[in-house]
Write an enzyme that holds these catalytic residues in place. Structure first.
Site, mmCIF file in Angstrom:
data_model
loop_
_atom_site.group_PDB
_atom_site.id
_atom_site.type_symbol
_atom_site.label_atom_id
_atom_site.label_comp_id
_atom_site.label_asym_id
_atom_site.label_seq_id
_atom_site.Cartn_x
_atom_site.Cartn_y
_atom_site.Cartn_z
ATOM 1 N N GLY A 6 0.785 -1.234 0.000
ATOM 2 C CA GLY A 6 0.000 0.000 0.000
ATOM 3 C C GLY A 6 0.813 1.279 0.000
ATOM 4 O O GLY A 6 0.257 2.357 0.235
ATOM 5 N N GLU B 107 4.948 -6.194 1.826
ATOM 6 C CA GLU B 107 4.608 -6.830 0.541
ATOM 7 C C GLU B 107 4.007 -5.815 -0.425
ATOM 8 O O GLU B 107 2.832 -5.892 -0.756
ATOM 9 C CB GLU B 107 3.665 -8.027 0.751
ATOM 10 C CG GLU B 107 2.467 -7.702 1.616
ATOM 11 C CD GLU B 107 1.520 -8.873 1.837
ATOM 12 O OE1 GLU B 107 1.952 -10.022 1.716
ATOM 13 O OE2 GLU B 107 0.333 -8.614 2.140
ATOM 14 N N GLY C 200 3.210 -3.847 -3.955
ATOM 15 C CA GLY C 200 3.010 -4.170 -5.357
ATOM 16 C C GLY C 200 3.227 -2.923 -6.192
ATOM 17 O O GLY C 200 4.272 -2.737 -6.812
ATOM 18 N N ARG C 201 2.244 -2.016 -6.137
ATOM 19 C CA ARG C 201 2.236 -0.824 -6.985
ATOM 20 C C ARG C 201 3.542 -0.028 -6.922
ATOM 21 O O ARG C 201 4.105 0.341 -7.952
ATOM 22 C CB ARG C 201 1.069 0.082 -6.568
ATOM 23 C CG ARG C 201 0.791 1.212 -7.545
ATOM 24 C CD ARG C 201 -0.310 2.142 -7.007
ATOM 25 N NE ARG C 201 -1.535 1.461 -6.665
ATOM 26 C CZ ARG C 201 -2.550 1.227 -7.506
ATOM 27 N NH1 ARG C 201 -2.467 1.666 -8.747
ATOM 28 N NH2 ARG C 201 -3.630 0.592 -7.097
ATOM 29 N N CYS D 256 -16.104 2.355 -27.712
ATOM 30 C CA CYS D 256 -17.367 3.076 -27.906
ATOM 31 C C CYS D 256 -18.050 3.273 -26.560
ATOM 32 O O CYS D 256 -19.177 2.795 -26.348
ATOM 33 C CB CYS D 256 -18.260 2.297 -28.856
ATOM 34 S SG CYS D 256 -17.416 1.879 -30.379
ATOM 35 N N TYR E 179 -1.012 -2.753 -11.949
ATOM 36 C CA TYR E 179 -2.470 -2.669 -12.076
ATOM 37 C C TYR E 179 -2.836 -2.002 -13.405
ATOM 38 O O TYR E 179 -3.609 -1.044 -13.441
ATOM 39 C CB TYR E 179 -3.078 -1.908 -10.896
ATOM 40 C CG TYR E 179 -2.699 -2.503 -9.566
ATOM 41 C CD1 TYR E 179 -3.268 -3.693 -9.134
ATOM 42 C CD2 TYR E 179 -1.745 -1.895 -8.753
ATOM 43 C CE1 TYR E 179 -2.900 -4.262 -7.918
ATOM 44 C CE2 TYR E 179 -1.373 -2.453 -7.534
ATOM 45 C CZ TYR E 179 -1.963 -3.638 -7.135
ATOM 46 O OH TYR E 179 -1.602 -4.197 -5.936
HETATM 47 C C1 LIG Z 1 -2.881 -5.891 -3.233
HETATM 48 C C2 LIG Z 1 -2.223 -6.301 -1.999
HETATM 49 C C3 LIG Z 1 -0.919 -5.867 -1.705
HETATM 50 C C4 LIG Z 1 -0.178 -4.874 -2.544
HETATM 51 O O1 LIG Z 1 -0.760 -3.616 -2.455
HETATM 52 P P1 LIG Z 1 -0.089 -2.358 -3.182
HETATM 53 O O2 LIG Z 1 -1.029 -1.243 -2.929
HETATM 54 O O3 LIG Z 1 0.012 -2.720 -4.625
HETATM 55 O O4 LIG Z 1 1.253 -2.150 -2.571
HETATM 56 C C5 LIG Z 1 -0.311 -6.371 -0.573
HETATM 57 N N1 LIG Z 1 -0.964 -7.237 0.247
HETATM 58 C C6 LIG Z 1 -2.217 -7.664 0.004
HETATM 59 C C7 LIG Z 1 -2.872 -8.596 0.936
HETATM 60 C C8 LIG Z 1 -2.891 -7.204 -1.122
HETATM 61 O O5 LIG Z 1 -4.147 -7.603 -1.344
#
Ligand SMILES: *Cc1c(COP(=O)(O)O)cnc(C)c1O
Length: 374
Positions: free
Chosen positions: A218, A252, A254-255, A325, A353
């Site tokens: 996050g 953990e 992601g983004r 469209c 994403y």
């Molecule tokens: C999606 C998710 C993440 C990654 O979140 P980001 O906002 O992309 O860093 C980490 N842990 C869990 C459980 C998630 O569902």
């Protein structure tokens, strides 16, 4: 936004083969290395759902301790790309077949899920996913802090601790939380403190010598200001300061790891003025890059003047739309720019994403090419 020279050069070479995604693996490598250094002894897992592209997974592997996966499909995929990677399986709604998979950690989402895990696991190491009633103000997405389908409130956690007694199929390793997305380092550190206090308190009543706490992902990514990066140094220092000896702390993201390395390249196919407003229509659309629609923002971009001069406006507000469209197929609204038919529009921050969350088959346009800068 600024576009690196190497991405610009590749875009110009691909001009007749657009739309396409370009992943700048060298910049991802540098970024991941910097994040790894900033985290000191805190473990780093990558949340695969942000972008499971094999080339990205290979690039991230040297800097990560494992991968957070959210389905049996992601388990199989990461295993095929990186057979030896550690996997933590999370996500609400895991099937029995998913719970039976042999992974490093299972993030348990509910007492019901734990009951099924005890039945099918053979055996399993689990973290309990907690959803604490802590403020998540300023977050762009809230997975916790109140009633959501994610994780358990303290009552659910205590029910799980009762279930864990008197069985030996599932070994409790600690706690997991992923409460909010889009927070800066101070906000995420506050959440980590709350999760740590909660986890340590419960662990003290259990036989849990090597407590593990995963405080989730996050980390904020600003689509308004691509230069404004998450402060990994401050976050890493803060987390390292919170860690007790013998404890494993894990994040953990992601983004914030992969957003920056991806570019979605398109070409202006038409420029028109409708009821006084200018629209640039590009090849491709949000069926390839749904991120601006999903998040409700203008996707940052750069225009490469490869088109026919005089076919579009100079320094006027322009709305950039795709080929679908539907009025929802918009990348950015009323952005002051100069643009001509044939110009390349390079959307940045398209590494997370992006392709995988998009509705590829709507209207049956061709898929983009995928290219990698090493
Ligand atoms: C999606 C998710 C993440 C990654 O979140 P980001 O906002 O992309 O860093 C980490 N842990 C869990 C459980 C998630 O569902």
């Amino acid at each position: 936004m600024n576009i690196p020279d190497r991405v610009r050069e590749r875009a110009e070479r691909l001009a007749d083969a657009l739309p396409a995604y370009v992943y700048d693996l060298a910049s991802l490598d540098r970024h991941a290395a910097a994040v790894r250094r900033a985290l000191h002894g805190v473990e780093l897992y990558y949340a695969v759902k942000a972008n499971p592209d094999p080339a990205l997974l290979h690039t991230l592997a040297p800097y990560t301790d494992g991968f957070e996966v959210s389905s049996g499909g992601e388990v199989a995929h990461v295993r095929s790309v990186l057979p030896d990677a550690r996997l933590a399986l999370g996500g609400p709604g895991k099937t029995d077949a998913e719970l039976a998979l042999d992974v490093h950690r299972v993030h348990v989402e509910s007492p019901g899920e734990l009951r099924r895990l005890v039945e099918v696991a053979g055996p399993a190491d689990a973290l309990l996913r907690v959803n604490l009633a802590v403020p998540v103000d300023g977050a762009s997405l809230a997975m916790g802090g109140g009633a959501t389908p994610f994780g358990m409130d303290p009552d659910g956690v205590r029910e799980c601790l009762d279930l864990l007694r008197g069985q030996n199929r599932v070994r409790l390793r600690g706690f997991h939380a992923h409460l909010a997305s889009g927070l800066r380092a101070p906000g995420l550190l506050d959440l980590a403190k709350a999760v740590l206090a909660f986890g340590r308190d419960l662990a003290s009543g259990q036989e849990l010598p090597d407590l593990e706490i995963n405080v989730g992902g996050g980390m904020a990514v600003s689509y308004q200001d691509p230069e404004e990066l998450f402060d990994w140094e401050a976050y890493g220092r803060g987390l390292e300061g919170l860690r007790d000896p013998g404890e494993t702390l894990r994040v953990e993201p992601g983004r914030a790891l992969t957003a920056y390395c991806g570019w979605y390249l398109t070409r202006v196919i038409d420029v028109k003025r409708v009821h006084g407003e200018v629209f640039a229509v590009v090849t491709g659309g949000t069926h390839h890059l749904r991120t601006p629609v999903a998040k409700g923002h203008d996707q940052p971009f750069a225009v490469l003047p490869t088109g026919r001069p005089g076919t579009g406006p100079t320094d006027e507000p322009v709305t950039v739309a795709g080929q679908l469209c539907t009025p929802k197929d918009v990348f950015a609204r009323k952005v002051p720019m100069s643009v001509n038919v044939g110009d390349i529009v390079a959307f940045g921050m398209a590494g997370a994403y992006a392709w995988t969350i998009s509705h590829h088959d709507f209207l049956m346009h061709p898929r983009p090419g995928f290219h990698y800068l090493t």
